[in-house]
Design an enzyme around this catalytic site. Structure first.
Site, mmCIF file in Angstrom:
data_model
loop_
_atom_site.group_PDB
_atom_site.id
_atom_site.type_symbol
_atom_site.label_atom_id
_atom_site.label_comp_id
_atom_site.label_asym_id
_atom_site.label_seq_id
_atom_site.Cartn_x
_atom_site.Cartn_y
_atom_site.Cartn_z
ATOM 1 C CG ASP A 16 -1.665 -1.279 1.446
ATOM 2 O OD1 ASP A 16 -2.048 -1.904 0.447
ATOM 3 O OD2 ASP A 16 -1.857 -1.664 2.619
ATOM 4 C CD GLU B 120 -8.437 -3.058 -1.269
ATOM 5 O OE1 GLU B 120 -9.104 -3.270 -0.250
ATOM 6 O OE2 GLU B 120 -7.521 -3.817 -1.651
#
Ligand code: FUB
Length: 465
Positions: free
Chosen positions: A196, A355
């Protein structure tokens, strides 16, 4: 004899010992070997053919002379990135070429092939490091065919039993590990398991803010920061926020942070226990402290998980907070950067959205990139939409980054984008399954160029190693 899934046999080094009245079969400790090969880019030089190095040519293993005058291709072909063995094994390694393919044996011939991911491939591509015939040299014993070694014969590489050509076998199968003739795999850009990545250019340096990965259930609790002047050499700034002692309302699931800068203060937004928090510092490298003592976006605020924040600063000075999993949300942040009007939260309509929303602006067009599918799937990928304002309306433009199995690249997504200062040069940071043997909780971070077509659409990203 232990049958493998391929029907081949493994020969265990076993001995039988009698203890008291019982009969116990024990696997004896393997002989100790001094030899080892450090991971990273290496070349391997024959001990008995001066100047010849292990290389691949036409997808076959061979040895050939390499020197500083050799072509860039020849030097690259004689360079391998050494990794821990794809099939495991103490002291065992695998060799990946610059094109992402791996050395493996098939029909006792050494070949260069893409990782098929099968147990047979992983075993065939794993070699265990043994002492070589010359001081400091190594031999490479097959992981799944003990007693067979990688050796050169007529300048070609074979997996031969040590009983062949006893006069020359020891030297034919021995190599000196040298500095690489070419640069090896450049990625991951920060060593270790991270995911991420949020990339930003702050205060004259690039910064990466990732999730610290490698925990079952993504249960990590600390955030780290890394910075670089050139996107190549990264400085580890250590832990910048530790949920346990520093955050009163969450202790784990420290995920997917992002950063924003306003008026000399740095605002670090992060997911924790499926809420979103914010912490503040006077430095992009922290330390950060929580000014609210509660989540900025608490779990249950809207449908889906309240995770994966991103803050976009528009050219007019307004900052926008985006987040979501399952549904995508956006809202204007107040000038204090740590509050917003909950009645003004918008739900964004984005096909396939899972997401990791990330927004940037170029030439008056707003780009909203996001991740699709599941981070545990090799099919996890990046799509994007364009809009005329930070709230859209959004036009779906399709996929820009996806797996490349021929290079062993799986699940490349959870992206962020940065522009090099005073340029129109852009980069995309993202994670993928760690290579080798990664998965959805063992991921690693890399960066590739992000390029645009003349009409402003984004070209497909070419994921590299
Ligand atoms: O790293 C934990 C979670 O995995 C992130 O929040 C998601 O975006 C996915 O990458």
């Amino acid at each position: 004899m232990t049958p493998t899934r391929s029907g081949r046999t493994l020969v265990a080094r076993a001995s039988t010992v009698v203890l008291g009245a019982g009969l116990v079969t024990a696997v004896a400790a393997p002989p100790a070997y001094a030899a080892e090969i450090p991971t990273g880019a290496r070349s391997l030089q024959s001990v008995n053919v001066p100047g010849a190095y292990l290389r691949h040519a036409d997808y076959l293993g061979s040895i050939a002379a390499v020197s500083s005058g050799s072509s860039a291709q020849a030097r690259s072909d004689a360079t391998f990135t050494v990794t821990p063995g794809l099939a495991g094994g103490a002291g065992c390694v695998s060799f990946q070429a610059a094109n992402g393919m791996w050395l493996r044996h098939r029909d006792y011939r050494i070949r260069l092939e893409a990782n098929a991911g099968t147990p047979v491939f992983l075993a065939d591509a794993t070699f265990c490091v043994r002492d070589g015939s010359a001081t400091g040299s190594v031999r490479l014993e097959s992981f799944n065919y003990p007693g067979r070694f990688l050796r050169h014969r007529d300048n070609q590489l074979w997996l031969d039993p040590s009983t062949t050509n006893p006069g020359t076998f020891a030297a034919d199968s021995s190599f000196r590990v040298t500095a690489p003739w070419a640069a090896g795999r450049r990625s991951p850009v920060i060593k270790g398991l991270y995911a991420d990545p949020n990339i930003a250019y702050l205060n004259g340096r690039y910064y990466l803010y990732p999730t610290t990965d490698g925990y079952n259930g993504w249960s990590g609790s600390r955030f780290k920061a890394f910075s670089s002047a050139d996107l190549t050499t990264w400085t580890d700034h250590g832990t910048i926020l530790d949920l346990g002692p520093q955050i009163s309302w969450a202790d784990d699931r420290a995920w997917a942070p992002t950063i924003a800068h306003r008026d000399g203060r740095y605002y670090f937004y992060f997911s924790a226990a499926t809420s979103i928090g914010v912490a503040v510092s006077s430095s992009p490298a922290g330390p950060f402290t929580d000014p609210l003592g509660r989540p900025l976006v608490p779990a249950g605020f809207r449908s889906g998980q309240m995770i994966d924040p991103h803050v976009f600063n528009d050219t007019d000075g307004q900052s926008y907070l985006y987040w979501g999993n399952g549904s995508a949300y956006a809202v204007r942040l107040n000038a204090d950067m740590i509050s917003f009007d909950a009645t003004q939260v918008r739900t964004l309509s984005l096909p396939n959205f899972r997401e990791a929303p990330f927004v940037f602006q170029r030439g008056g067009t707003y780009y909203l990139t996001y991740s699709v599918d599941d981070t545990r799937s090799e099919n996890y990928h990046v799509e994007y939409a364009t809009g005329t304002s930070p709230f859209g309306p959004w036009t779906h433009r399709g996929t820009i980054l996806a797996k490349n199995l021929s290079l062993g690249i799986k699940g490349p997504a959870h992206q962020s984008v940065v522009k090099a200062p005073a340029s129109d040069t852009w980069y995309i940071a993202y994670h993928r399954f760690a290579i080798p043997a990664g998965n959805g909780t063992n991921r690693e971070v890399t960066i590739d160029p992000l390029r645009f077509n003349a009409d402003g659409t984004i070209q497909p990203v070419v994921p590299t190693l």
